[in-house]
Scaffold this active site. Structure first.
Site, PDB file in Angstrom:
ATOM      1  N   THR A 366      55.160  37.368  48.193  1.00 63.55           N
ATOM      2  CA  THR A 366      56.508  37.382  48.773  1.00 63.55           C
ATOM      3  C   THR A 366      56.992  35.976  49.080  1.00 63.55           C
ATOM      4  O   THR A 366      58.150  35.622  48.795  1.00 63.55           O
ATOM      5  CB  THR A 366      56.518  38.236  50.055  1.00 63.55           C
ATOM      6  OG1 THR A 366      56.075  39.557  49.739  1.00 63.55           O
ATOM      7  CG2 THR A 366      57.910  38.308  50.637  1.00 63.55           C
ATOM      8  N   SER A 682      32.147  49.792  35.477  1.00 64.88           N
ATOM      9  CA  SER A 682      31.513  48.484  35.313  1.00 64.88           C
ATOM     10  C   SER A 682      30.097  48.403  35.878  1.00 64.88           C
ATOM     11  O   SER A 682      29.441  47.377  35.731  1.00 64.88           O
ATOM     12  CB  SER A 682      32.378  47.394  35.951  1.00 64.88           C
ATOM     13  OG  SER A 682      32.555  47.643  37.323  1.00 64.88           O
ATOM     14  N   LYS A 725      34.716  38.913  40.638  1.00 67.51           N
ATOM     15  CA  LYS A 725      33.291  39.269  40.618  1.00 67.51           C
ATOM     16  C   LYS A 725      32.405  38.025  40.575  1.00 67.51           C
ATOM     17  O   LYS A 725      31.380  37.960  41.255  1.00 67.51           O
ATOM     18  CB  LYS A 725      32.998  40.166  39.428  1.00 67.51           C
ATOM     19  CG  LYS A 725      33.633  41.557  39.534  1.00 67.51           C
ATOM     20  CD  LYS A 725      33.367  42.394  38.297  1.00 67.51           C
ATOM     21  CE  LYS A 725      33.975  43.776  38.409  1.00 67.51           C
ATOM     22  NZ  LYS A 725      33.748  44.611  37.214  1.00 67.51           N
TER      23      LYS A 725
END
Length: 805
Positions: A366, A682, A725
């Site tokens: 924003t 995954s 990750k």
């Protein structure tokens, strides 16, 4: 009172407690009976000689008054008529017989039973004197005036034909509207002449009040009549002036509206429609509701920026400086803005575009829009779309409805005051839909550069050009955005901040802002970089920096309080002071185990707050071949576990596992933190490695983490969230990460600091994963038909490619 008792007798009668009314002797009284105890008293009287004792209670609000809550004098009456009404109530007509004094209550349940002593008026001299006649006549005259002023319709001839002072006083008291306390005073007066004097005094006051009331009503009526007369005269004058072609009231207003419409320089069709509305306004009465609706419509239309534009800044160097000053990182967004400016510089006629910023909460989606508007020199307006269910919120309401207003897009244009602003559509992924329409579909026209040049709001009913507007939308996920709407936007993904980026943001933006907000100087509060890193690691778990800013705010508040109280003069926050300022650590990073373990693998997962280490634990027990899955797993993860098991069954000979293990052994797969739902493909290779480790007894490397989807044939497929990750792996002191070969193109997205610290191994088959992760015991199983080779940089197929940064 004692000397006026009739025969000095005590009677026992059922009693009804009256609320707000008083019964008088020789008078008929109608009243409704609803209370159960009063209904029971009436029924008891009807079962006897129909006589009942009527006594007024002191407080109207008392539902069941006690003896203290009752007046001491009432009236003995005879029930003349009872009318049952629907429900449990009744309407009763009672004729008063005589006054009576309450001597006590014989019973209070199921209804009042009273011991009463009948009372008689004091005798009046038979020889009447002039004073008595004058008093009687004056009371009757005032009662007649009272009846006329109050508009009474009752028959009053009975009282005018009587010359008994006691009866006249009781009759008038029964038939005038005064408080029940005043009526009770008259009832308790046993001297007829004194009673008549009381009535005379009350009537004089009531007549005076009624005269004043009628005067006020008459004056009000005269004012209303005058207003109506003025209205009709004004209408006549208006019609006459119209016939003569002369100026009339409101003509100046109409002329002002006409001039404003003509000054806009609108196309002929729009100008003609607005001028028709001005003509319609002139035909309406000035203060009519329709005139107010037309005025509101014209004011709204004339306030829109039909031909107002702001000069756009095309200085690329200045724009880049503004963007870099307001936000750290966000290279993709900044590059896109610079590209937009470069195109505008070379092709000024280019229309506005639609950019969609997608990323987790708190990464600055924003705020970057406001900085882009400042960098471009455009006006800025924000539209919050979260939770909107009504299509009319986007396209407006028809102006025929009461309280109609334009939609949020036109309201934002009105707020921006220019035709080429930057409009931020915040939280576009949280649009809803219900029976009132689909607001997402209503946005299709506004966000289509081929159609929005003639955007029509339901309230305006006029085409408005939105083609020069630069739309920026924000979302946390693309999954809930309708496909046709998503197709109109250019998606820019904002990933999680790395820890180093968060440190830079804290030092450059968050800390200076909070110091200024709390009235602190740089000398009064300093925050060391290692303390910021410890706050990030131990007190926040997020993709953005909102929680980090809250923790810094907490430090600023406590520092300001201690400086104000004179406890300290300044503070240089170190890691050791964080416990005293912020409390105990909220999060503890999982560290590498000191030894390799069997059946335990560290997978990598993506969450809404960034990457996480997802530990997989597998135990093999004697049994009948059950596969047990725990840890609040979704359907996709359960299917991945079954696919991994099928792959292992196809490799039993190669891996040295008994071929019938799936019949003789139970396999339990568990993911810790069972309260947190987990899903996604995954973790497939991590579950396969953990099962192979548990079945073979081969330990898994403790410094290794992995992510990838597995197929039945052992292929390793690509996954998402690689950047987050790998950051999670680095935080947990992992040094080697196995990722699918198909994610090779995503390596450029990984932060350079993370790439430099990690050894990333690309694999496309489970054989290579097992080669890297496990050390299978020698002589285990049969001879391998397709031995897994050690992953090297030169082997990329069926093995693995090591990328050492």
């Amino acid at each position: 009172m004692e000397q006026n008792k009739v025969n000095q007798t005590i009677e026992t009668l059922p009693m009804v407690a009256l609320r707000g009314m008083t019964a008088f002797p020789n008078m008929l009284l109608h009243f409704d009976v609803e209370r159960a105890m009063s209904v029971a008293a009436v029924n008891a009287a009807l079962a006897g000689d129909q006589r009942v004792f009527l006594l007024t209670q002191r407080e109207i609000s008392d539902e069941v008054p006690d003896e203290a809550g009752l007046f001491r004098m009432g009236t003995i009456g005879v029930i003349k008529q009872v009318l049952r009404v629907p429900g449990h109530g009744m309407r009763v007509m009672v004729e008063g017989v005589s006054r009576a004094g309450l001597q006590g209550l014989a019973s209070e349940s199921p209804h009042f039973i009273a011991n009463v002593c009948p009372l008689a008026d004091e005798p009046v001299p038979q020889r009447r004197n002039v004073k008595t006649d004058a008093l009687l006549r004056q009371c009757l005259e005032l009662f007649e005036v009272y009846t006329e002023l109050s508009g009474g319709q009752g028959e009053i001839h009975a009282v005018f034909t009587s010359d008994a002072p006691g009866y006249v006083a009781d009759y008038i008291a029964q038939n005038i509207a005064i408080r029940h306390e005043e009526k009770q005073e008259i009832l308790e007066e046993l001297r007829p002449l004194a009673r008549l004097k009381q009535i005379l005094h009350i009537l004089s006051k009531e007549v005076e009040i009624l005269e004043i009331k009628n005067d006020i009503a008459e004056q009000t009526s005269q004012v209303m009549s005058q207003n109506q007369r003025d209205y009709y005269l004004r209408e006549q004058v208006r019609v006459i002036k119209q016939a003569l072609g002369e100026s009339e009231e409101g003509e100046e207003e109409l002329e002002e509206y006409r001039n404003q419409v003509l000054l806009l320089g609108l196309p002929e069709e729009l100008e003609e429609k607005l001028l028709k509305e001005v003509v319609r306004l002139g035909k309406q009465p000035y203060n009519s509701s329709e005139a107010a609706v037309i005025r509101s419509y014209l004011d709204t239309v004339l306030e829109l920026p039909w031909n107002v534009t702001t000069k756009e800044r095309v200085d690329i160097a200045a724009a880049r400086k503004i963007l870099d000053a307001d936000h750290f990182g966000m290279d993709k967004v900044k590059a896109r803005v610079i590209e937009f400016l470069a195109v505008r510089q070379l092709a000024p006629e280019i229309k506005g575009g639609i950019i969609c910023l997608v990323g987790p909460p708190g990464v600055g989606k924003t705020s970057i829009a406001s900085s882009v508007a400042k960098a471009l020199g455009r006006n800025f307006a924000r539209i919050s779309l979260g939770g909107i269910h009504d299509e009319a919120e986007i396209r407006g309401h028809r102006k025929t409805y009461i309280g109609a207003m334009p939609g949020r897009i036109m309201a934002a244009m009105r707020q921006a005051k220019s035709r080429n602003p930057l409009l931020l559509l915040d939280e576009i992924d949280k649009l809803g839909r219900d029976h009132r329409g689909d607001p997402g579909s209503a946005l299709l026209e506004a966000l289509d550069s081929e159609q929005n040049s003639t955007f029509r709001d339901h309230y305006l009913e006029l085409p408005f050009d939105l083609s020069e507007v630069l739309f920026i939308t924000t979302a946390n996920t693309l999954d809930t955005i309708p496909r046709p709407l998503l197709d109109r936007m250019e998606v820019i993904e904002l990933g999680s901040y790395t820890d180093e980026e968060k440190v830079q943001i804290a030092e450059r933006h968050l800390l200076p802002k909070q110091r200024k907000r709390h009235g602190l100087t740089v000398r009064q509060l300093k925050l060391r970089a290692d303390a910021v890193r410890d706050i990030i690691a131990g007190y926040t778990r997020e993709s953005g920096v909102r929680q980090l800013e809250r923790e810094i705010t907490k430090i600023c508040r406590k520092t300001a309080a201690q400086i104000a109280e004179g406890e300290i003069k300044s503070r240089n926050v170190t890691t050791a002071e964080l416990h005293g300022l912020l409390g105990a650590r909220k999060y503890h990073i999982e560290t590498v185990s000191p030894v390799d373990e069997v059946g335990l693998v560290r997978g990598l997962a993506w969450t809404s707050v960034g990457g996480e280490i997802l530990t997989v634990e597998v135990s093999v027990l004697p049994g009948s071949g059950k596969l047990e899955l725990t840890g609040n797993l979704g359907n996709v993860m359960q299917e991945s576990a079954k696919a991994a098991l099928s792959y292992i069954r196809s490799r039993t000979t190669t891996l040295g596992i008994a071929e019938d293990f799936y019949k003789t052994q139970d396999i339990h797969i568990h993911f810790p933190e069972g309260s947190i739902p987990k899903d996604g493909p995954s973790a497939g290779i991590a579950m396969a490695v953990a099962m192979v480790s548990a079945l073979t007894g081969a330990p898994v490397r403790r410094d290794l983490a992995m992510t990838g989807e597995i197929t039945l044939r052992g292929r390793v497929l690509e996954i998402g969230g690689l950047k987050e990750k790998t950051m999670a792996a680095l935080r947990s002191d992992i040094r080697t990460v196995i990722v699918p070969l198909q994610n090779e193109s995503d390596l450029d997205e990984i932060d350079p600091t993370v790439r430099a610290a990690l050894q990333i191994v690309l694999v496309d088959h489970m054989d290579a994963v097992l080669e890297i992760a496990l050390s299978l015991p020698e002589g285990k199983g049969e001879k391998k038909s397709a031995p897994v080779k050690k992953a090297t940089a030169s082997k990329k197929r069926k093995t693995g490619a090591v990328i050492q940064q």
